[in-house]
Motif scaffolding. Sequence first.
Motif, PDB file in Angstrom:
ATOM      1  N   ALA A 319       0.828  -1.205   0.000  1.00 14.05           N
ATOM      2  CA  ALA A 319       0.000   0.000   0.000  1.00 14.05           C
ATOM      3  C   ALA A 319       0.865   1.260   0.000  1.00 14.05           C
ATOM      4  CB  ALA A 319      -0.917  -0.007   1.223  1.00 14.05           C
ATOM      5  N   ALA A 320       1.964   1.226   0.771  1.00  8.50           N
ATOM      6  CA  ALA A 320       2.873   2.376   0.795  1.00  8.50           C
ATOM      7  C   ALA A 320       3.495   2.594  -0.578  1.00  8.50           C
ATOM      8  CB  ALA A 320       3.956   2.163   1.848  1.00  8.50           C
ATOM      9  N   ASP A 321       3.862   1.499  -1.250  1.00  8.96           N
ATOM     10  CA  ASP A 321       4.409   1.628  -2.602  1.00  8.96           C
ATOM     11  C   ASP A 321       3.370   2.194  -3.565  1.00  8.96           C
ATOM     12  OD1 ASP A 321       6.804   0.610  -1.721  1.00  8.96           O
ATOM     13  OD2 ASP A 321       6.362  -1.446  -2.340  1.00  8.96           O
ATOM     14  N   ASN A 322       2.106   1.793  -3.379  1.00 12.43           N
ATOM     15  CA  ASN A 322       1.043   2.318  -4.240  1.00 12.43           C
ATOM     16  C   ASN A 322       0.872   3.819  -4.036  1.00 12.43           C
ATOM     17  OD1 ASN A 322       0.532  -0.220  -5.293  1.00 12.43           O
ATOM     18  ND2 ASN A 322      -1.092  -0.681  -3.819  1.00 12.43           N
ATOM     19  N   VAL A 323       0.990   4.242  -2.781  1.00 14.98           N
ATOM     20  CA  VAL A 323       0.888   5.678  -2.503  1.00 14.98           C
ATOM     21  C   VAL A 323       1.985   6.436  -3.236  1.00 14.98           C
ATOM     22  CG1 VAL A 323       1.075   7.427  -0.698  1.00 14.98           C
ATOM     23  CG2 VAL A 323      -0.278   5.376  -0.295  1.00 14.98           C
ATOM     24  N   GLN A 324       3.199   5.921  -3.148  1.00 14.38           N
ATOM     25  CA  GLN A 324       4.305   6.574  -3.839  1.00 14.38           C
ATOM     26  C   GLN A 324       4.095   6.566  -5.351  1.00 14.38           C
ATOM     27  OE1 GLN A 324       6.788   8.204  -2.345  1.00 14.38           O
ATOM     28  NE2 GLN A 324       5.873   7.714  -0.364  1.00 14.38           N
ATOM     29  N   LEU A 325       3.551   5.457  -5.862  1.00 12.86           N
ATOM     30  CA  LEU A 325       3.305   5.362  -7.298  1.00 12.86           C
ATOM     31  C   LEU A 325       2.278   6.388  -7.753  1.00 12.86           C
ATOM     32  CD1 LEU A 325       3.713   3.934 -10.006  1.00 12.86           C
ATOM     33  CD2 LEU A 325       2.002   2.251  -9.301  1.00 12.86           C
ATOM     34  N   VAL A 326       1.197   6.513  -6.961  1.00 10.74           N
ATOM     35  CA  VAL A 326       0.157   7.483  -7.314  1.00 10.74           C
ATOM     36  C   VAL A 326       0.710   8.901  -7.277  1.00 10.74           C
ATOM     37  CG1 VAL A 326      -2.038   8.469  -6.577  1.00 10.74           C
ATOM     38  CG2 VAL A 326      -1.739   5.998  -6.606  1.00 10.74           C
ATOM     39  N   LYS A 327       1.548   9.198  -6.270  1.00  9.98           N
ATOM     40  CA  LYS A 327       2.153  10.528  -6.184  1.00  9.98           C
ATOM     41  C   LYS A 327       3.026  10.809  -7.405  1.00  9.98           C
ATOM     42  CE  LYS A 327       2.205  10.987  -1.134  1.00  9.98           C
ATOM     43  NZ  LYS A 327       3.059  11.123   0.078  1.00  9.98           N
ATOM     44  N   VAL A 328       3.789   9.803  -7.819  1.00 13.36           N
ATOM     45  CA  VAL A 328       4.634   9.979  -9.003  1.00 13.36           C
ATOM     46  C   VAL A 328       3.779  10.186 -10.249  1.00 13.36           C
ATOM     47  CG1 VAL A 328       6.291   8.828 -10.502  1.00 13.36           C
ATOM     48  CG2 VAL A 328       6.567   8.694  -8.024  1.00 13.36           C
ATOM     49  N   GLN A 330       0.756  11.450 -10.349  1.00 17.80           N
ATOM     50  CA  GLN A 330       0.153  12.788 -10.281  1.00 17.80           C
ATOM     51  C   GLN A 330       1.151  13.862 -10.708  1.00 17.80           C
ATOM     52  OE1 GLN A 330      -1.193  12.999  -6.231  1.00 17.80           O
ATOM     53  NE2 GLN A 330      -3.200  12.119  -6.685  1.00 17.80           N
ATOM     54  N   SER A 331       2.357  13.770 -10.187  1.00 19.38           N
ATOM     55  CA  SER A 331       3.361  14.757 -10.571  1.00 19.38           C
ATOM     56  C   SER A 331       3.701  14.644 -12.055  1.00 19.38           C
ATOM     57  CB  SER A 331       4.618  14.577  -9.718  1.00 19.38           C
ATOM     58  OG  SER A 331       5.186  13.290  -9.920  1.00 19.38           O
ATOM     59  N   SER A 332       3.703  13.412 -12.571  1.00 22.40           N
ATOM     60  CA  SER A 332       3.970  13.232 -14.001  1.00 22.40           C
ATOM     61  C   SER A 332       2.851  13.830 -14.845  1.00 22.40           C
ATOM     62  CB  SER A 332       4.127  11.749 -14.317  1.00 22.40           C
ATOM     63  OG  SER A 332       5.191  11.181 -13.576  1.00 22.40           O
ATOM     64  N   THR A 333       1.605  13.703 -14.371  1.00 20.14           N
ATOM     65  CA  THR A 333       0.473  14.284 -15.095  1.00 20.14           C
ATOM     66  C   THR A 333       0.596  15.804 -15.168  1.00 20.14           C
ATOM     67  OG1 THR A 333      -0.955  12.471 -14.357  1.00 20.14           O
ATOM     68  CG2 THR A 333      -2.033  14.475 -15.153  1.00 20.14           C
ATOM     69  N   VAL A 334       0.964  16.404 -14.058  1.00 21.94           N
ATOM     70  CA  VAL A 334       1.142  17.859 -14.040  1.00 21.94           C
ATOM     71  C   VAL A 334       2.254  18.270 -15.009  1.00 21.94           C
ATOM     72  CG1 VAL A 334       1.810  19.821 -12.613  1.00 21.94           C
ATOM     73  CG2 VAL A 334       0.285  18.075 -11.692  1.00 21.94           C
ATOM     74  N   ALA A 335       3.360  17.500 -14.996  1.00 21.37           N
ATOM     75  CA  ALA A 335       4.471  17.825 -15.881  1.00 21.37           C
ATOM     76  C   ALA A 335       4.063  17.695 -17.348  1.00 21.37           C
ATOM     77  CB  ALA A 335       5.665  16.919 -15.576  1.00 21.37           C
ATOM     78  N   LEU A 336       3.323  16.629 -17.675  1.00 20.92           N
ATOM     79  CA  LEU A 336       2.884  16.440 -19.062  1.00 20.92           C
ATOM     80  C   LEU A 336       1.910  17.536 -19.481  1.00 20.92           C
ATOM     81  CD1 LEU A 336       2.406  12.560 -19.208  1.00 20.92           C
ATOM     82  CD2 LEU A 336       4.102  13.924 -20.421  1.00 20.92           C
ATOM     83  N   ARG A 337       1.012  17.930 -18.577  1.00 21.07           N
ATOM     84  CA  ARG A 337       0.062  18.994 -18.900  1.00 21.07           C
ATOM     85  C   ARG A 337       0.795  20.300 -19.197  1.00 21.07           C
ATOM     86  NH1 ARG A 337      -2.620  18.847 -14.542  1.00 21.07           N
ATOM     87  NH2 ARG A 337      -4.179  17.335 -15.239  1.00 21.07           N
ATOM     88  N   SER A 338       1.810  20.576 -18.393  1.00 14.56           N
ATOM     89  CA  SER A 338       2.579  21.799 -18.608  1.00 14.56           C
ATOM     90  C   SER A 338       3.332  21.751 -19.941  1.00 14.56           C
ATOM     91  CB  SER A 338       3.560  22.008 -17.449  1.00 14.56           C
ATOM     92  OG  SER A 338       4.394  23.105 -17.669  1.00 14.56           O
ATOM     93  N   LEU A 339       3.930  20.597 -20.243  1.00 14.27           N
ATOM     94  CA  LEU A 339       4.666  20.466 -21.502  1.00 14.27           C
ATOM     95  C   LEU A 339       3.741  20.541 -22.715  1.00 14.27           C
ATOM     96  CD1 LEU A 339       7.176  17.646 -20.472  1.00 14.27           C
ATOM     97  CD2 LEU A 339       7.687  20.069 -20.798  1.00 14.27           C
ATOM     98  N   ASN A 340       2.570  19.886 -22.607  1.00  9.38           N
ATOM     99  CA  ASN A 340       1.621  19.946 -23.717  1.00  9.38           C
ATOM    100  C   ASN A 340       1.095  21.360 -23.925  1.00  9.38           C
ATOM    101  OD1 ASN A 340       1.765  17.230 -24.391  1.00  9.38           O
ATOM    102  ND2 ASN A 340       0.223  16.649 -22.883  1.00  9.38           N
ATOM    103  N   ALA A 341       0.932  22.102 -22.822  1.00 10.20           N
ATOM    104  CA  ALA A 341       0.499  23.491 -22.947  1.00 10.20           C
ATOM    105  C   ALA A 341       1.553  24.322 -23.661  1.00 10.20           C
ATOM    106  CB  ALA A 341       0.211  24.073 -21.556  1.00 10.20           C
ATOM    107  N   GLN A 342       2.818  24.027 -23.399  1.00 13.65           N
ATOM    108  CA  GLN A 342       3.890  24.745 -24.088  1.00 13.65           C
ATOM    109  C   GLN A 342       3.923  24.398 -25.573  1.00 13.65           C
ATOM    110  OE1 GLN A 342       7.720  24.446 -22.094  1.00 13.65           O
ATOM    111  NE2 GLN A 342       6.721  24.203 -20.116  1.00 13.65           N
ATOM    112  N   VAL A 343       3.612  23.138 -25.898  1.00 11.25           N
ATOM    113  CA  VAL A 343       3.581  22.729 -27.308  1.00 11.25           C
ATOM    114  C   VAL A 343       2.417  23.393 -28.033  1.00 11.25           C
ATOM    115  CG1 VAL A 343       3.232  20.754 -28.839  1.00 11.25           C
ATOM    116  CG2 VAL A 343       4.789  20.573 -26.895  1.00 11.25           C
ATOM    117  N   GLY A 344       1.256  23.488 -27.368  1.00 12.22           N
ATOM    118  CA  GLY A 344       0.088  24.142 -27.975  1.00 12.22           C
ATOM    119  C   GLY A 344      -0.905  23.200 -28.601  1.00 12.22           C
ATOM    120  N   GLY A 345      -0.761  21.903 -28.437  1.00 14.36           N
ATOM    121  CA  GLY A 345      -1.710  20.951 -28.976  1.00 14.36           C
ATOM    122  C   GLY A 345      -1.351  20.451 -30.361  1.00 14.36           C
TER     123      GLY A 345
END
Length: 477
Positions: A319-328, A330-345
């Motif tokens: 369960a602790a590993d799953n928590v860490q995985l979900v956190k990673v 989530q942070s990866s989703t934010v990073a991808l959203r930011s990068l895709n916004a920079q690309v412009g679609g």
Amino acid sequence: MSDLLNYLVQNDENFRRARLPALYSDFRPQRTLNPDGFAANVAAWKRGLASATLTGHVPSKATTRNHLTLDLDSDSLLRSLETKQFGRPLALGTVLQDALAHGEMMPLQQFLKAKESIYHRSWGSLPWAVVSWGLRQVGIGGPGDNLPKGRFVVLQNLEVVSKAFSEATADRSSPFERTFSKAHFQRTFAEGILENRKLSESDFEVMVKFLSRDKNVLVTDGNTIKIRSSSQAEDVSITEEDSAIASLKELMEDLTRQTEVLNRRIDELNIAAQDAVRRKNKIAAMAALKSKKLAETNLSRRHTTLSQLEDVAAKIEQAADNVQLVKVMQSSTVALRSLNAQVGGADKVDTVLDNLREQMGEVDEVGNIIAETGPAATVDESEVDDEFEAMLAEERKKEEEAERIKREAQQEKEAEETRRKLAELEKLAPVPVPGQEGEKETRPITPVTATTDELGEMHIENDAAATETEKIAQMAE
């Protein structure tokens, strides 16, 4: 020579016998007369006492040796350094007072009660007058350079233990591996930090305070201790999950210890029963077997409980590993959203590629126009053919020359072989020639000589002559 002094002489180059007179002398006047010599003597004593404390060679009233604190409650330190030749070190009090003034040693209780890190405002940053006044207020030290009294934390040794602890726990990655109860933490690391030395309870108290308050390596609430990970924030604290994990690990350790005791108990009862049977003591044998059965039953229950706890521990760790995985994630989703916004679609990417293709096409068109309108480069095909034929002729000439040299070398080799055979024939005895009856006539073999050119042109005839000459030589033999 005492154990402490013998250790210093054997392990510290500053305490070689040639230096002992200077170290045992009253070098306090050198503070002004010879500052470099004074500093060298003080530094030698500081390093020597810190090293001796870390290795457990400094005398103490405690039943177990402390490796992080120096006990100065009596004159035992001076007595342990006393020798017949040099007596006691006369300036040792000055050395210890200097260590206190520069923050290299701290009173134990003051160290434990400090709320802020000792590095936040260094103990040694205060003026010596203020430090000495504060020490006198708590009953430590006195006028002049007398030996201070009390228990003092040696910060140099704390740094050594801190580094060793970090190296020993570097591979503990999961929260389950990094969380302990206080008792379990002490049992786990009591003998694993300092080589061949066991930390006392006092050492552990000092170490935990130092690693949690001053180094930010540990987090503790007094009952649960957790090793920080490099990714954790500064404000991390002990949670209910951490306390549950610590209690679970301690219970598992206790059950494991109980199973080991029960296993030894079963082996002992089995031996006792066999001994009673050999002595034909039925009562003792039956009692031993009955106790053995009870022990086996208890062992089975302990193993069952331990297996259940291990299953729970595995689930918690998962369960602790799953928590860490979900956190990673989530942070990866934010990073991808930011990068895709920079690309412009995707639409913007298509537009960019279309523009790129258009510009590349224009470059090609401009290049073609320049090539058509530019001065035409004319090439005379006949000159090219002539140059090619000249190169072929030159190459054939080189090949013919190489072939001629090769042929002459072969002819020279054959001529040399012929001359060698003729030379061997000249060394043979004269060959007898048939004459009149009763007479014998001998005729020597006439040497045959030839020039190199003649041999090269007539090598076939020479070979035939050589063969005939060989036959004659055989008849002569």
